[in-house]
Scaffold this motif. Structure first.
Motif, short mmCIF file in Angstrom:
data_model
loop_
_atom_site.label_atom_id
_atom_site.label_comp_id
_atom_site.label_asym_id
_atom_site.label_seq_id
_atom_site.Cartn_x
_atom_site.Cartn_y
_atom_site.Cartn_z
N ILE A 105 -1.44 -10.39 21.62
CA ILE A 105 -1.63 -9.05 22.17
C ILE A 105 -2.33 -9.21 23.51
N PHE A 106 -1.57 -9.10 24.56
CA PHE A 106 -1.96 -9.51 25.91
C PHE A 106 -2.21 -8.26 26.75
N ALA A 107 -3.22 -7.46 26.36
CA ALA A 107 -3.39 -6.15 26.97
C ALA A 107 -4.85 -5.73 26.91
N ALA A 108 -5.18 -4.71 27.72
CA ALA A 108 -6.51 -4.12 27.65
C ALA A 108 -6.73 -3.52 26.26
N ASN A 109 -7.99 -3.44 25.89
CA ASN A 109 -8.29 -2.89 24.56
C ASN A 109 -9.63 -2.18 24.60
N TRP A 110 -9.69 -1.03 23.98
CA TRP A 110 -10.95 -0.33 23.76
C TRP A 110 -11.07 0.12 22.31
N GLU A 111 -9.94 0.21 21.63
CA GLU A 111 -9.92 0.80 20.30
C GLU A 111 -10.27 -0.19 19.19
N GLY A 112 -10.31 -1.49 19.51
CA GLY A 112 -10.58 -2.47 18.47
C GLY A 112 -9.30 -3.01 17.86
N ALA A 113 -9.43 -3.65 16.70
CA ALA A 113 -8.29 -4.34 16.09
C ALA A 113 -7.75 -3.64 14.85
N ASP A 114 -8.34 -2.54 14.43
CA ASP A 114 -7.92 -1.91 13.17
C ASP A 114 -6.44 -1.52 13.20
N PHE A 115 -5.97 -1.00 14.33
CA PHE A 115 -4.59 -0.54 14.38
C PHE A 115 -3.61 -1.71 14.31
N ILE A 116 -4.03 -2.89 14.78
CA ILE A 116 -3.19 -4.08 14.66
C ILE A 116 -3.25 -4.62 13.23
N ASP A 117 -4.44 -4.59 12.64
CA ASP A 117 -4.59 -5.07 11.26
C ASP A 117 -3.72 -4.30 10.28
N ARG A 118 -3.43 -3.04 10.60
CA ARG A 118 -2.57 -2.25 9.72
C ARG A 118 -1.11 -2.72 9.77
N LEU A 119 -0.78 -3.46 10.83
CA LEU A 119 0.61 -3.87 11.04
C LEU A 119 0.84 -5.36 10.85
N LEU A 120 -0.19 -6.16 11.07
CA LEU A 120 -0.07 -7.62 10.99
C LEU A 120 -1.29 -8.21 10.31
N PRO A 121 -1.11 -9.25 9.51
CA PRO A 121 -2.28 -9.98 9.02
C PRO A 121 -2.90 -10.76 10.18
N ARG A 122 -4.18 -10.98 10.12
CA ARG A 122 -4.87 -11.64 11.24
C ARG A 122 -4.39 -13.08 11.48
N GLU A 123 -3.83 -13.70 10.45
CA GLU A 123 -3.32 -15.05 10.67
C GLU A 123 -2.06 -15.06 11.54
N ARG A 124 -1.57 -13.85 11.91
CA ARG A 124 -0.37 -13.79 12.74
C ARG A 124 -0.61 -13.24 14.14
N TYR A 125 -1.85 -13.04 14.53
CA TYR A 125 -2.02 -12.57 15.90
C TYR A 125 -3.32 -13.07 16.54
N LEU A 126 -3.27 -13.13 17.86
CA LEU A 126 -4.40 -13.40 18.73
C LEU A 126 -4.49 -12.25 19.73
N MET A 127 -5.62 -12.14 20.38
CA MET A 127 -5.77 -11.14 21.44
C MET A 127 -6.20 -11.85 22.72
N GLY A 128 -5.86 -11.24 23.85
CA GLY A 128 -6.24 -11.86 25.11
C GLY A 128 -5.92 -10.98 26.30
N TYR A 129 -6.07 -11.59 27.48
CA TYR A 129 -5.86 -10.84 28.71
C TYR A 129 -5.42 -11.81 29.80
N PRO A 130 -4.52 -11.38 30.69
CA PRO A 130 -4.01 -12.28 31.73
C PRO A 130 -4.99 -12.48 32.86
N ASP A 131 -4.82 -13.56 33.55
CA ASP A 131 -5.52 -13.83 34.81
C ASP A 131 -4.44 -13.81 35.89
N GLY A 132 -3.99 -12.62 36.19
CA GLY A 132 -2.90 -12.46 37.16
C GLY A 132 -2.46 -11.02 37.19
N GLY A 133 -1.58 -10.71 38.13
CA GLY A 133 -1.08 -9.35 38.23
C GLY A 133 -0.27 -9.17 39.49
#
Length: 312
Positions: A105-133
């Motif tokens: 999940i390569f995007a800004a975040n303010w809401e936390g991870a709950d909405f992702i946890d409802r869709l994916l188990p944590r063993e299937r995702y990472l979070m991050g942000y680019p150094d570029g644009g």
């Protein structure tokens, strides 16, 4: 790793190109009817900050696009470089058809991870942000690609999947910056951008924005409020030296800020999307103000700047 990238926006394109150059099998997932939109590929006008790479380069990227995904496609890694308000819908679409692929999940975040946890188990995702644009100018992707990528596990624990993703980026000479608390890092950097972004929305032009000293003072004051909001949300600001700029007195901050945006070529490209992404700024602003209300924390300076986003 067989890699799927959502969309053909600036972030997806620059990282898709870099990973493909490093030997990854990269495909872009696009909307219906868009798979043939780049028969001759795309052109990147690239400022490359990776060590050992030409700093400025014009390159062609021949990309593969698909409009459908199925478990049999065998994707191992899915990069989701969306606007923050689009992330949930994209994950909801791809999670059921992606077998065991790792989502980044390569995007800004303010809401936390709950909405992702409802869709994916944590063993299937990472979070991050680019150094570029960047943005698109004269038909070319006018971009910068930084020398690192920010990422981490939601719970901060090292895992095999984190090592695999680190290795993938490292092969492209993009060094992993692994955060112990990726959510706090994302919240902080979202907060550090939205006060500036809201002020920029008044003119939507960098040169005019930088001339307005009173507006820059307001952006500085609103960012100080936002940092305090992060602190009240549990972020330890002392762990993030990048906040030090906002410990400067405002009379020192303004000339430094003007110099950075006037002469730093990477910053010019990294922030060039600002006028094109005001919907994301509005969504982030609204989410942040909701948190402030929940914590009974007044942010008068940011609230005053919010009018510029409301009318944009």
């Amino acid at each position: 790793m067989k890699t799927l990238i959502v969309g053909t926006g600036v972030i997806g394109i620059i990282y898709g190109w870099a990973l493909q150059q490093a030997g990854a099998d990269v495909t872009h997932f696009v909307r219906s009817g868009k798979a043939g939109q780049f028969p001759n590929g795309v052109t990147l006008d690239l400022l490359d900050e990776r060590k050992g790479h030409p700093r400025k380069n014009i390159v062609k990227y021949t990309l593969k696009c698909v409009e459908d995904v199925s478990p049999s496609d065998g994707y191992e890694f899915i990069i989701v470089p969306t606007n923050s308000y689009q992330t949930e819908e994209v994950v909801k679409t791809l999670a059921p058809v992606s077998s065991n692929a790792i989502f980044f999940i390569f995007a800004a975040n303010w809401e936390g991870a709950d909405f992702i946890d409802r869709l994916l188990p944590r063993e299937r995702y990472l979070m991050g942000y680019p150094d570029g644009g960047g943005t698109i100018r004269n038909g070319a992707y006018w971009t910068n690609l930084g020398g690192e990528v920010h990422l981490g596990e939601v719970d901060g624990k090292p895992t095999d999947k984190l090592e695999k993703v680190k290795s993938l980026f490292a092969r492209a000479d993009i060094q992993p910056d692994v955060q112990d608390n990726i959510l706090h890092w994302l919240w902080l950097h979202n907060a550090m951008s939205i006060g500036i972004w809201a002020g920029f929305a008044k003119y939507r032009d960098v040169k005019t924005f930088l001339k307005d000293k009173d507006l820059l003072r307001a952006c500085y004051a609103s960012t100080k409020e936002l940092l305090e909001l992060c602190k009240r949300r549990g972020v330890d600001l002392k762990k993030y030296p990048e906040t030090g700029t906002f410990n400067l007195p405002v009379w020192a901050f303004i000339p430094l800020f003007r110099l950075l945006y006037t002469y730093n070529q990477a910053m010019q490209r990294f922030t060039a999307h600002a006028a094109d992404s005001l919907q994301e700024a509005r969504e982030n602003y609204n989410n942040i103000m909701q948190t402030a209300n929940e914590l009974s924390f007044e942010m008068p300076n940011l609230k005053a700047l919010g009018k510029y986003l409301a009318r944009s």
